[in-house]
Scaffold this motif. Structure first.
Motif, mmCIF file in Angstrom:
data_model
loop_
_atom_site.group_PDB
_atom_site.id
_atom_site.type_symbol
_atom_site.label_atom_id
_atom_site.label_comp_id
_atom_site.label_asym_id
_atom_site.label_seq_id
_atom_site.Cartn_x
_atom_site.Cartn_y
_atom_site.Cartn_z
ATOM 1 N N ARG A 43 0.880 -1.220 -0.002
ATOM 2 C CA ARG A 43 0.038 0.020 0.081
ATOM 3 C C ARG A 43 0.779 1.031 0.134
ATOM 4 N NH1 ARG A 43 -5.196 -2.322 2.058
ATOM 5 N NH2 ARG A 43 -6.000 0.040 2.655
ATOM 6 N N CYS A 44 0.297 2.327 0.279
ATOM 7 C CA CYS A 44 0.596 3.528 0.139
ATOM 8 C C CYS A 44 1.789 3.627 1.318
ATOM 9 C CB CYS A 44 -0.169 4.761 0.204
ATOM 10 S SG CYS A 44 0.554 6.512 0.127
ATOM 11 N N LEU A 45 2.899 4.300 1.151
ATOM 12 C CA LEU A 45 3.899 4.632 1.976
ATOM 13 C C LEU A 45 3.691 5.475 3.077
ATOM 14 C CD1 LEU A 45 7.191 3.911 -0.148
ATOM 15 C CD2 LEU A 45 6.316 2.333 1.617
ATOM 16 N N LEU A 46 3.178 6.468 2.690
ATOM 17 C CA LEU A 46 2.772 7.843 3.460
ATOM 18 C C LEU A 46 1.557 7.735 4.225
ATOM 19 C CD1 LEU A 46 3.316 10.991 1.336
ATOM 20 C CD2 LEU A 46 4.735 9.869 2.802
ATOM 21 N N CYS A 47 0.344 7.226 3.555
ATOM 22 C CA CYS A 47 -1.004 7.062 4.234
ATOM 23 C C CYS A 47 -1.722 5.798 4.337
ATOM 24 C CB CYS A 47 -1.924 8.025 3.551
ATOM 25 S SG CYS A 47 -2.742 7.382 2.247
ATOM 26 N N ARG A 48 -0.864 4.578 3.762
ATOM 27 C CA ARG A 48 -1.367 3.258 4.013
ATOM 28 C C ARG A 48 -2.586 3.061 2.967
ATOM 29 N NH1 ARG A 48 2.878 0.406 4.467
ATOM 30 N NH2 ARG A 48 4.249 1.804 5.424
ATOM 31 N N GLY A 49 -2.909 3.910 2.131
ATOM 32 C CA GLY A 49 -4.025 3.755 1.341
ATOM 33 C C GLY A 49 -3.856 3.039 0.255
ATOM 34 N N VAL A 50 -4.937 2.353 -0.241
ATOM 35 C CA VAL A 50 -5.046 1.587 -1.401
ATOM 36 C C VAL A 50 -4.352 2.079 -2.523
ATOM 37 C CG1 VAL A 50 -6.339 0.203 -3.054
ATOM 38 C CG2 VAL A 50 -7.184 0.329 -0.661
ATOM 39 N N CYS A 78 -0.387 4.713 -7.825
ATOM 40 C CA CYS A 78 -0.938 5.793 -7.363
ATOM 41 C C CYS A 78 -1.857 5.830 -6.245
ATOM 42 C CB CYS A 78 -1.487 6.891 -8.534
ATOM 43 S SG CYS A 78 -1.749 8.509 -7.758
ATOM 44 N N CYS A 79 -1.501 6.493 -4.991
ATOM 45 C CA CYS A 79 -2.414 6.394 -3.851
ATOM 46 C C CYS A 79 -3.982 6.831 -4.377
ATOM 47 C CB CYS A 79 -1.991 7.131 -2.910
ATOM 48 S SG CYS A 79 -2.930 7.037 -1.405
ATOM 49 N N ALA A 80 -4.856 5.989 -3.918
ATOM 50 C CA ALA A 80 -6.305 6.226 -4.385
ATOM 51 C C ALA A 80 -6.755 7.300 -3.613
ATOM 52 C CB ALA A 80 -7.101 4.888 -4.248
ATOM 53 N N GLY A 83 -6.293 13.849 -1.937
ATOM 54 C CA GLY A 83 -5.383 14.751 -0.983
ATOM 55 C C GLY A 83 -3.847 14.012 -0.627
ATOM 56 N N CYS A 84 -3.756 12.754 -1.323
ATOM 57 C CA CYS A 84 -2.432 11.915 -0.966
ATOM 58 C C CYS A 84 -1.882 11.650 -2.527
ATOM 59 C CB CYS A 84 -2.495 10.785 -0.313
ATOM 60 S SG CYS A 84 -1.127 9.812 -0.259
ATOM 61 N N ARG A 85 -2.631 10.990 -3.191
ATOM 62 C CA ARG A 85 -2.229 10.364 -4.683
ATOM 63 C C ARG A 85 -0.770 10.393 -4.812
ATOM 64 N NH1 ARG A 85 -7.311 9.242 -6.303
ATOM 65 N NH2 ARG A 85 -8.621 10.915 -6.223
ATOM 66 N N THR A 86 0.047 10.001 -3.791
ATOM 67 C CA THR A 86 1.315 9.910 -3.922
ATOM 68 C C THR A 86 1.722 8.450 -4.997
ATOM 69 O OG1 THR A 86 1.486 10.402 -1.624
ATOM 70 C CG2 THR A 86 3.547 9.271 -2.679
ATOM 71 N N ARG A 87 2.546 8.710 -5.744
ATOM 72 C CA ARG A 87 2.937 7.675 -6.662
ATOM 73 C C ARG A 87 4.091 6.939 -6.200
ATOM 74 N NH1 ARG A 87 2.831 6.613 -12.089
ATOM 75 N NH2 ARG A 87 1.792 8.416 -12.793
HETATM 76 ZN ZN LIG Z 1 -1.394 7.785 0.141
#
Ligand SMILES: [Zn+2]
Length: 202
Positions: A43-50, A78-80, A83-87
């Motif tokens: 998952r996302c390294l920043l927010c643990r998002g999908v 890309c984080c789903a 507001g995050c959307r981290t690649r």
């Molecule tokens: Zn994220």
């Protein structure tokens, strides 16, 4: 021109065969798929998002003709979460940073260049469509940019005796066991951390 101590060995023709072999490229793609699945699972390294797929097209040079369309994509996510959307781009055994040639070619051509005669170099250029200036740039990348990278500064401590940095990447390839193909895959795996573009390579 500096005189190389590296003796071109009988493995060199094998490398040329390897680069022209579609099944070898399929194998590298399989490895990249595994790495992508693993990256997505974490998952996302920043927010643990999908993570959603955000793969992008790359058409690296130096590949054999007839490879399927699936070889033209660099896995990326890309984080789903809005507001995050981290690649997040997983490591790759095929793509080395921003280089326009395949990672395996950047490794092998630099190695085959060692002690190469003019005629050998010309045949090499015809095989993968790379000119002498590009090859010289790759050698400089290995010896200057790569050796100065934070990744190598840490990773090199694992090699005993130390790797001769003036003979990169050949000196590194030799440290991995197996046949030519197995050694190359092991080295490409080892290079994974620098393939995401943190060490910028052109
Ligand atoms: Zn994220």
């Amino acid at each position: 021109m500096p005189v190389s101590t590296f003796e071109p060995r009988r493995t060199h023709p094998l490398y040329s065969t390897l680069l022209a072999d579609a099944t070898f490229h399929d194998l590298l793609l399989d490895f990249d798929q595994d790495l992508a699945i693993e990256a997505r699972r974490r998952r996302c390294l920043l927010c643990r998002g999908v993570l959603h797929s955000a793969r992008y097209r790359r058409k690296p040079r130096g590949r054999p003709a007839g490879l399927g369309e699936e070889h033209d994509w660099r896995f990326s996510f890309c984080c789903a979460r809005a507001g995050c959307r981290t690649r997040k781009t997983p490591p790759s055994l095929r793509f080395l940073g921003r280089k326009v040639y395949l990672a395996g070619i950047v490794v092998l051509i630099a190695i085959m260049r060692e002690g190469a005669t003019v005629s050998r170099m010309r045949r090499l250029s015809e095989l993968v469509g790379v000119n002498r200036r590009t090859v010289e740039r790759w050698r400089a990348w290995w010896r200057v940019t790569f050796t100065a990278s934070p990744f190598w500064q840490i990773a090199r401590a694992a090699f005993m005796p130390p790797v001769d940095q003036d003979r990169l990447p050949a000196a590194l390839l030799e440290r991995f066991a197996g046949s030519g193909g197995e050694q190359l895959i092991a080295l490409l795996r080892f290079l994974g951390p620098v393939t995401g573009g943190r060490v910028h390579a052109r």
